[in-house]
Design an enzyme around this catalytic site. Structure first.
Site, PDB file in Angstrom:
ATOM      1  N   GLY A  21       0.818  -1.209   0.000  1.00 44.94           N
ATOM      2  CA  GLY A  21       0.000   0.000   0.000  1.00 44.94           C
ATOM      3  C   GLY A  21       0.853   1.260   0.000  1.00 44.94           C
ATOM      4  O   GLY A  21       0.559   2.243  -0.670  1.00 44.94           O
ATOM      5  N   ARG A  25       7.277   1.690   1.438  1.00 45.89           N
ATOM      6  CA  ARG A  25       7.528   0.255   1.488  1.00 45.89           C
ATOM      7  C   ARG A  25       7.922  -0.264   0.109  1.00 45.89           C
ATOM      8  O   ARG A  25       8.763  -1.161  -0.032  1.00 45.89           O
ATOM      9  CB  ARG A  25       6.306  -0.495   2.023  1.00 45.89           C
ATOM     10  CG  ARG A  25       6.616  -1.945   2.330  1.00 45.89           C
ATOM     11  CD  ARG A  25       5.556  -2.583   3.206  1.00 45.89           C
ATOM     12  NE  ARG A  25       5.383  -1.900   4.468  1.00 45.89           N
ATOM     13  CZ  ARG A  25       6.189  -2.025   5.519  1.00 45.89           C
ATOM     14  NH1 ARG A  25       7.242  -2.801   5.452  1.00 45.89           N
ATOM     15  NH2 ARG A  25       5.958  -1.367   6.622  1.00 45.89           N
ATOM     16  N   ARG A  44       2.405  10.812  -8.417  1.00 51.22           N
ATOM     17  CA  ARG A  44       1.883  10.783  -7.038  1.00 51.22           C
ATOM     18  C   ARG A  44       2.797  10.041  -6.062  1.00 51.22           C
ATOM     19  O   ARG A  44       2.352   9.550  -5.025  1.00 51.22           O
ATOM     20  CB  ARG A  44       0.475  10.179  -6.976  1.00 51.22           C
ATOM     21  CG  ARG A  44      -0.556  11.063  -7.635  1.00 51.22           C
ATOM     22  CD  ARG A  44      -1.922  10.411  -7.671  1.00 51.22           C
ATOM     23  NE  ARG A  44      -2.832  11.256  -8.414  1.00 51.22           N
ATOM     24  CZ  ARG A  44      -3.880  11.898  -7.880  1.00 51.22           C
ATOM     25  NH1 ARG A  44      -4.165  11.754  -6.608  1.00 51.22           N
ATOM     26  NH2 ARG A  44      -4.640  12.655  -8.619  1.00 51.22           N
ATOM     27  N   ARG A  88      -0.609  -8.404  -4.078  1.00 48.59           N
ATOM     28  CA  ARG A  88      -0.634  -7.385  -3.029  1.00 48.59           C
ATOM     29  C   ARG A  88       0.107  -7.910  -1.814  1.00 48.59           C
ATOM     30  O   ARG A  88      -0.086  -9.067  -1.416  1.00 48.59           O
ATOM     31  CB  ARG A  88      -2.086  -7.045  -2.674  1.00 48.59           C
ATOM     32  CG  ARG A  88      -2.237  -6.313  -1.365  1.00 48.59           C
ATOM     33  CD  ARG A  88      -3.599  -5.716  -1.145  1.00 48.59           C
ATOM     34  NE  ARG A  88      -3.893  -5.592   0.263  1.00 48.59           N
ATOM     35  CZ  ARG A  88      -3.315  -4.727   1.111  1.00 48.59           C
ATOM     36  NH1 ARG A  88      -2.384  -3.887   0.690  1.00 48.59           N
ATOM     37  NH2 ARG A  88      -3.649  -4.698   2.392  1.00 48.59           N
ATOM     38  N   SER A  91      -0.915  -5.339   5.037  1.00 45.75           N
ATOM     39  CA  SER A  91      -1.142  -5.698   6.432  1.00 45.75           C
ATOM     40  C   SER A  91      -2.630  -5.929   6.644  1.00 45.75           C
ATOM     41  O   SER A  91      -3.458  -5.477   5.856  1.00 45.75           O
ATOM     42  CB  SER A  91      -0.624  -4.599   7.361  1.00 45.75           C
ATOM     43  OG  SER A  91      -1.321  -3.398   7.094  1.00 45.75           O
ATOM     44  N   ASP A 207      -2.071  -6.019  13.510  1.00 42.18           N
ATOM     45  CA  ASP A 207      -2.788  -5.693  14.747  1.00 42.18           C
ATOM     46  C   ASP A 207      -3.898  -6.730  14.897  1.00 42.18           C
ATOM     47  O   ASP A 207      -4.125  -7.525  13.999  1.00 42.18           O
ATOM     48  CB  ASP A 207      -3.374  -4.270  14.696  1.00 42.18           C
ATOM     49  CG  ASP A 207      -4.236  -4.028  13.476  1.00 42.18           C
ATOM     50  OD1 ASP A 207      -5.467  -4.047  13.599  1.00 42.18           O
ATOM     51  OD2 ASP A 207      -3.663  -3.846  12.372  1.00 42.18           O
ATOM     52  N   ARG A 220       8.045  -5.374  12.749  1.00 38.95           N
ATOM     53  CA  ARG A 220       7.379  -5.114  11.488  1.00 38.95           C
ATOM     54  C   ARG A 220       8.283  -5.430  10.307  1.00 38.95           C
ATOM     55  O   ARG A 220       7.901  -6.097   9.362  1.00 38.95           O
ATOM     56  CB  ARG A 220       7.012  -3.628  11.395  1.00 38.95           C
ATOM     57  CG  ARG A 220       5.545  -3.370  11.444  1.00 38.95           C
ATOM     58  CD  ARG A 220       5.296  -1.886  11.550  1.00 38.95           C
ATOM     59  NE  ARG A 220       4.015  -1.686  12.149  1.00 38.95           N
ATOM     60  CZ  ARG A 220       2.902  -1.492  11.442  1.00 38.95           C
ATOM     61  NH1 ARG A 220       2.947  -1.421  10.145  1.00 38.95           N
ATOM     62  NH2 ARG A 220       1.757  -1.361  12.050  1.00 38.95           N
TER      63      ARG A 220
HETATM   64  N1  HPA Z   1      -8.689  -2.826   9.379  1.00 42.48           N
HETATM   65  C1  HPA Z   1      -8.541  -2.503   8.106  1.00 42.48           C
HETATM   66  N2  HPA Z   1      -7.384  -2.500   7.493  1.00 42.48           N
HETATM   67  C2  HPA Z   1      -6.310  -2.853   8.201  1.00 42.48           C
HETATM   68  C3  HPA Z   1      -6.394  -3.204   9.526  1.00 42.48           C
HETATM   69  C4  HPA Z   1      -7.653  -3.198  10.147  1.00 42.48           C
HETATM   70  O1  HPA Z   1      -7.789  -3.506  11.314  1.00 42.48           O
HETATM   71  N3  HPA Z   1      -5.152  -3.495   9.975  1.00 42.48           N
HETATM   72  C5  HPA Z   1      -4.329  -3.331   8.925  1.00 42.48           C
HETATM   73  N4  HPA Z   1      -5.021  -2.937   7.848  1.00 42.48           N
END
Ligand code: HPA
Length: 247
Positions: A21, A25, A44, A88, A91, A207, A220
């Site tokens: 994304g 990165r 961009r 892709r 995360s 997360d 990470r």
């Molecule tokens: N929600 C949506 N997108 C995400 C999240 C999440 O909790 N964590 C990483 N990308």
């Protein structure tokens, strides 16, 4: 053919593109993993860089956040640049109790709350990963000794709803066995299907929706590197298959 969002020459993009994304990165992946690098697109600031991994041409370029953004870039890569495979590398927030931070998910399917696919003029389409890419990634992970979770994810249109008013909603996705939440895969999978191309989303759990856990910067980096290596070895395998199909 350059587009409003991509200034690369048509032969400047490899058959397989890795899409994180985040543009930073993208730059990090290219600098850490690719040889013979050329910056081919920076409209961009997306840092589209083509190089080689194990002598196979690979492009890495950021998608931005959300389905509308990956929708634009992947559409143009498939349609105007004749890219075969987009992987892709992102995360996701974990939903299932057995998911730990840094675990890697291969997204076999991607549910969505987005209207993007309806806008293609179709209702009820089930976005799935390309099976050849998925099995190549599974094999690559195994060869690298990295355990992966394979299953469904949710491509949400609202990052904060999952944390905020979303507990009841999260419970339902969790009950249905959905592994985690991210924001791009379903749009990517739909575009791949639309153009008869291949896509896969690989996510690292960054997360957890039911546990207040966070990764350190160092964790990470290491965790994301495992996902990138799986994706790059998958790209190499796809090139092997492509060359074999040419005879
Ligand atoms: N929600 C949506 N997108 C995400 C999240 C999440 O909790 N964590 C990483 N990308």
């Amino acid at each position: 053919m350059p587009t409003p969002h991509n200034e690369a020459p048509v032969n400047g993009i490899a058959k397989t593109v890795l899409m994180p994304g985040d543009p930073r990165r993208s730059e990090f992946i290219a600098e850490t993993f690719l040889e013979h690098r050329t910056l081919v697109n920076n409209v961009r600031g997306v840092m589209g860089i083509t190089g080689t991994w194990k002598d196979v041409p690979v492009t890495v370029m950021a998608s931005g956040m959300g389905i509308p953004s990956i929708g634009i870039y992947s559409w143009e890569l498939y349609k105007e640049y004749d890219v075969d495979n987009i992987i892709r590398v992102g995360s996701a927030g974990g939903l299932q109790d057995n998911l730990k931070l840094l675990d890697v998910i291969l997204a076999q399917g991607a549910c969505t709350t987005s209207n993007y696919i309806e806008n293609l003029g179709i209702h009820g389409f089930a976005p799935i990963a390309d099976f050849t890419l998925l099995s190549a990634a599974k094999d690559a992970a195994k060869a690298l000794g990295i355990d992966v979770h394979i299953g469904n994810i949710l491509s949400s249109d609202n990052f904060y709803s999952a944390f905020d008013a979303g507990t009841e909603q999260n419970n339902k996705w969790k009950q249905m066995g959905v592994l985690g939440i991210e924001m791009e895969a379903a749009g990517l999978y739909a575009n791949a299907a639309y153009f008869g191309k291949r896509a896969l989303c690989i996510c690292t759990v960054s997360d957890h929706l039911y546990r207040p856990e966070m990764l350190s910067a160092e964790e990470r980096q290491l965790g994301f590197s495992q996902m990138i290596t799986i994706a790059l070895d998958t790209a190499a395998k796809m090139e092997e298959l492509r060359l074999a199909s040419l005879g």
